[in-house]
Write an enzyme that holds these catalytic residues in place. Structure first.
Site, short mmCIF file in Angstrom:
data_model
loop_
_atom_site.label_atom_id
_atom_site.label_comp_id
_atom_site.label_asym_id
_atom_site.label_seq_id
_atom_site.Cartn_x
_atom_site.Cartn_y
_atom_site.Cartn_z
N HIS A 63 0.80 -1.27 0.08
CA HIS A 63 0.17 -0.15 0.10
C HIS A 63 0.54 0.95 -0.32
CE1 HIS A 63 0.57 -1.52 3.87
NE2 HIS A 63 0.62 -0.45 4.41
N SER B 93 -1.20 -7.73 -0.92
CA SER B 93 -2.53 -8.72 0.15
C SER B 93 -0.39 -8.77 1.48
CB SER B 93 -2.21 -10.45 -0.72
OG SER B 93 -2.91 -11.21 0.34
N LEU B 94 -0.90 -8.45 2.06
CA LEU B 94 -0.02 -8.20 3.38
C LEU B 94 0.67 -9.55 3.50
CD1 LEU B 94 -1.47 -5.29 5.30
CD2 LEU B 94 0.46 -5.31 3.94
N ASN C 56 5.79 2.22 12.41
CA ASN C 56 5.19 3.71 12.59
C ASN C 56 4.11 3.41 13.31
OD1 ASN C 56 2.93 2.52 11.27
ND2 ASN C 56 3.69 2.96 9.35
N LEU D 269 0.91 2.46 14.11
CA LEU D 269 -0.28 2.56 13.43
C LEU D 269 -0.51 2.17 12.51
CD1 LEU D 269 -1.32 7.01 13.87
CD2 LEU D 269 -1.70 4.61 15.15
N LYS E 125 4.84 7.65 11.30
CA LYS E 125 3.52 7.40 10.54
C LYS E 125 3.22 9.67 9.71
CE LYS E 125 -0.79 4.01 9.07
NZ LYS E 125 -0.84 3.55 8.97
N ARG F 38 0.55 -39.92 -8.88
CA ARG F 38 0.82 -39.16 -8.25
C ARG F 38 2.84 -40.13 -8.37
NH1 ARG F 38 1.03 -41.48 -2.27
NH2 ARG F 38 0.49 -43.90 -3.12
N GLU G 233 3.02 -23.94 3.47
CA GLU G 233 2.59 -24.01 1.66
C GLU G 233 2.37 -22.98 1.79
OE1 GLU G 233 0.70 -25.33 4.29
OE2 GLU G 233 0.76 -27.86 4.37
N GLN H 224 -7.85 -35.03 4.58
CA GLN H 224 -6.66 -35.44 3.88
C GLN H 224 -7.06 -35.31 2.20
OE1 GLN H 224 -3.67 -35.97 5.61
NE2 GLN H 224 -5.17 -35.22 7.22
#
Lengths: 631, 631
Positions: free
Chosen positions: B72, B119-120, B180, B182, B242, B314, B362, B423
């Site tokens: 951001h 996306s943090l 910062n 905030l 900030k 697999r 993952e 699973q």
């Protein structure tokens, strides 16, 4: 009984747990005996002395809770149930068989299992949720115990849990890490470095106790100390050996998730001293209290909005949640540090004792919701729809847990505008529809949102509400009803040439298209499919029949798996429902198919071809095709 | 230039970055100026002295990498680009407008942006992947810098990254946390407690340096020290304010994600000393080396299996991956501690230098794959299909990053048997189909799997392969071709009364049903839809025309969003594709709709009504209906 006798009794029980874990898995032909053997001493002491659980009354609110975070050690859990006298030896040996409650990993099909585990890294975060309930809502002195594997501490969700547990000073939470050194395919990252685990746990604000997990005296001392800690959660880091007690298995690789063959079983059981059938009386809780009251239920007074006003459905969610808070003292709310965007903040301000800030940790947020509903609270958890994808494994597992949780995703779709694709929820409908027994709701107007929120709290399963960032016109009066599973036919006549199906922001585009097409002499039906799952099959079938199969579905979502897919499914048969027997379906899906960018909401709806322009064009192409076909 | 002059220059640049962040967001009318202002001093020093980046040659392998984990703060990044002379002031002021490369959060639409953020909690895990490439594959001395927000350290994925980075001794990785204090809606959990951050980072094996993030001398020293550390990654924990530099904003709540209005902007810029248009020459890398060679490409020798043999797909994946390893030295492999189940282990053994064990994490696994492809490696990352849901937000963002990654999910569906629902991958097709520009592949046989794996490595975008746990018969010869986007008509005649469409395990059930129905005089067509996205529309249309619209789709997946949905979509129009213009579709979806339990694979396929029995029944109901309808 003197100390020596007690130690002997615990040892005998531990050996029984090991033997039974082996017996059950050998009969089943699969499963995880060695992972069940390493923590057997820990569990023997826990079950014999420390756990407070009334097996005769599993609804006793004072019961401790035990969560098997390392769910693959299910045989151990079931062996504990046998030792506690609540399942028979025959039950035990039904492990992993069709029709048995004793599944490969624990699920709440078993009455004493609160939540499903088996996706690693989830048990502790869920335990945090139960501990929050115990400390802040129930305000009862029960403890939440959870047994973790060492491998699962690699999951970030474990550290979200460590962090939030200390933030909320959950001194009623006791985690035990079974450090058996061996993961599925070899040594774990940290091996037997219990000090590394302890250092990390302490850095995250926990009391950490390192012990030899096969020394019964150390185990007893650790549990005793843990119960006295009253300013933070405790983790007992127990050094153990996988397959403990059987030379052919102990601390050896290559034995993860493998059952012993009959001959191996025989020798292992002999080495462990043979079969035992000890039954122990698990201590019941001494406390006789009831959970504290969280207030008196007021009559529900939902917000009402004037037709024509512009109100975002996320705003209406916040208003309705506030109203629900007064009417239902068991409603609790969580948010992942965006409550001023989702509008959960109004509830937080009015009912701070029922609001839990989870900070930016969507996995922990969903896990805490699952934990809170174990104690029968009704959690609503909100963040941006896009960020709920972070918790998808937890949502999937919530369904396996048969959990009743309400999740709310705001900022759906390209219509959020300038923030760009990272913030746009465009896969949420697909993801939530593909959750077993889920409900998926997507209102288009504020009054509708309020009515839907009111219905969510008692709806079982995973219930998802999608809200819109932008303000949209109020189109329904506040006395209309919007039952889950229904839809609203917003425009219809006996001359409709096509049906446009929308929800949320696109319904308003459909209504604009209606006006424009009407001016050109083309009349369409417009349906608001606010209930995406279950969907109103009858109304869709009727529309298809009435408008010659001409359906257009328009959605602010990827082309796959969302509203368009839900509508198509309404025309397919399944093993339970017949095929639609009307005429040929001529369905057009208008949805987002290219990666969006930044722009105004209007520009982005237009660029994605899901605005009124695109609808008008699609309707004309259908009507023209039809003219062409019949001419 | 003496030290004092240099400090002044850096200060001036920092003020310019602040001013430009304000200007761009005010023109845009939205965005995050205050989050851009707190780390401006850090970035001024980084850009002026420490970053080694050849803006004239972004493909220079010796370039440092900079990942803005706190996406951001995009205005700050763009202001840095302006200061570096690679975008104009006019460009800067196009922030967040439709058609501008400068989106609300950074994406690789900008040539110097390697991956999308916003996306943090994702930037650091991706930086770990790039650092892995730098240290172990490229073996070049470049550094990976990443700027984090303090709020995002609440995400567990950050701690997965901290852990794996120290495990792999990534001394080429330097993280900066902009503390910062905030968050979006108030104080962060840890506030300005930089010591808490440092203690945690050290517990996870990092060098941690606490500084005043507005003290240019401390910043310079920290960067210098970080470059000398050669046994672990470094994190610089910078205490900042900030909105630093503007009294009306500095360290005040209520200013997250808000642009200043014109009058506020004017005053803020004045307070910061006015507009500046400083251009700096970013240092180019001194190193002139090329990445080390990872071996010479051998001709591709895919495994071949005999028809009739029983081989799990697999297993074939593992074999094919090994073959690909010899043929393509840029193929790299990751797994989340289940390589002996996914069969990635064979590659790991043959090419340990190109294999990265991610342990049970993952999110970090997918992030590392995204990081590795930044350096043009071709990552294959595998785990159980069910557990890829854990990384869904990372997969979604990989698409925004335009990343080329291959993900492989094993143990799909109820056919895994005894382990139970936790699973079973049952939502993976829905989830992966709803990823922008994804490819979804689901082979039914070992030879087919090998051919498909070979095509995956050069396929752009997010490419998903679903594999089956159980051994299934080899039905194709090893010289057949299976192009992505195609399908195989396995049984067909000119008397087909219905078409059964399967993939993976259900194709074999369809073939059993074929035999049984044939014995009863009912002939069906059987189609193997191994390419679920893109799907072979033409073959499906032809089958619908040939078999009177009688289609049955059978899949080991939830009813929603999977193979059945993909087939239905083939008959719907979109804004780009016309409606199917044949006869009425009479489609039945056979899929999993109730929560499975444990049991044998056969029992569970039967219980879910997706086995040969269910197919036979469905075909008969369709054929009977048709007889009824025409009679």
């Amino acid at each position: 009984m003197n100390a020596q006798e007690q130690l002997h009794q615990w040892h005998e029980l531990a050996q029984q747990l090991r033997v039974d874990s082996i017996r059950a898995t050998t009969v089943a032909g699969s499963g995880h005996p060695t992972s069940s053997m390493s923590p057997a001493d820990l569990m023997a002491v826990l079950l014999s002395k420390y756990l407070r659980y009334d097996f005769d009354n599993l609804h006793n609110p004072n019961n401790d809770r035990f969560i098997l975070s390392k769910g693959h050690a299910a045989p151990l859990l079931y062996a504990m149930y046998k030792a506690a006298g609540v399942i028979s030896d025959e039950d035990l040996l039904s492990l992993r068989k069709l029709g048995s409650r004793l599944e490969g990993h624990p699920t709440p099909v078993i009455p004493w299992v609160d939540v499903a585990t088996g996706s690693l890294g989830q048990g502790l975060p869920i335990a945090v949720g139960i501990a929050l309930a115990g400390k802040y809502l129930d305000q009862l002195p029960y403890h939440v115990w959870t047994l973790l594997g060492d491998s699962e501490t690699s999951e970030g969700s474990i550290w979200e849990a460590f962090d939030r547990a200390s933030h909320y000073t959950l001194d009623n939470l006791i985690a035990i890490i079974d450090v058996n050194r061996l993961g599925q395919r070899g040594q774990t990252e940290l091996g037997w470095n219990t000090q590394a685990y302890a250092t990390r746990a302490r850095a995250f604000g926990w009391q950490a106790i390192e012990i030899d997990g096969h020394n019964l005296t150390e185990i007893e001392q650790a549990f005793s100390v843990a119960l006295t800690i009253n300013d933070r959660p405790t983790v007992i880091i127990a050094r153990t050996k996988k397959g403990k007690g059987v030379a052919a298995l102990e601390d050896l690789g290559g034995w993860h998730g493998k059952a012993l063959k009959a001959e191996q079983e025989k020798q292992a059981i002999a080495e462990l001293g043979g079969e035992r059938h000890i039954k122990i009386q698990v201590n019941k809780p001494e406390e006789q209290s009831q959970p504290v009251s969280l207030g008196k239920a007021q009559p529900l007074q939902l917000p009402a909005y004037d037709k024509g006003a512009k109100v975002a459905t996320r705003r209406a969610y916040g208003d309705a949640l506030l109203a629900l808070g007064a009417a239902q003292p068991d409603v609790v709310v969580l948010d992942a540090e965006v409550s001023n965007s989702t509008y959960a903040e109004d509830f937080a301000e009015a009912y701070p004792e029922r609001y839990f800030e989870m900070y930016i940790a969507e996995q922990q947020m969903v896990a805490a919701a699952v934990g809170l509903q174990v104690r029968k609270y009704k959690p609503f958890a909100s963040t941006f729809a896009a960020f709920l994808t972070r918790a998808y494994d937890f949502i999937r597992m919530a369904a396996v847990s048969r959990a009743n949780i309400k999740l709310v995703g705001s900022h759906a779709g390209v219509s959020i505008g300038q923030d760009g694709p990272s913030q746009m929820g465009l896969e949420d409908l697909a993801a939530f529809r593909a959750v077993c027994n889920s409900t998926v709701l997507y209102p288009s107007d504020a009054n509708q949102t309020a009515k839907i929120v009111a219905q969510m709290s008692d709806r079982p399963g995973v219930v998802y509400l999608r809200t819109t960032r932008e303000s949209t016109p109020v189109i329904y009066s506040s006395d209309e009803k919007f039952p889950i599973g229904g839809s609203k036919v917003v425009q219809s006549s006996d001359r409709d040439q096509a049906t446009v199906i929308g929800a949320g922001i696109t319904l308003h585009e459909a209504l604009k298209a209606y006006d424009r097409l009407k001016n050109e002499g083309i009349i369409i039906r417009v349906i608001d499919v606010y209930s995406v799952k279950p969907i109103d099959v009858q109304t869709l079938h009727q529309a298809a029949r009435d408008t010659k199969g001409n359906l257009i579905v328009v959605e602010d979502h990827w082309l796959e798996g969302g509203l368009g897919a839900a509508v198509l499914d309404a025309f397919a048969g399944t093993s339970n429902t017949p095929i639609y027997d009307g005429l040929q379906l001529r369905l057009i899906k208008l949805a987002v198919s290219d990666m969006p960018s930044s722009g105004t909401p209007e520009e982005l709806l237009h660029a994605a071809k899901i605005d009124a322009d695109a609808i008008v064009e699609a309707v004309k192409s259908q009507v023209k095709q039809l003219v062409g076909a019949s001419g």
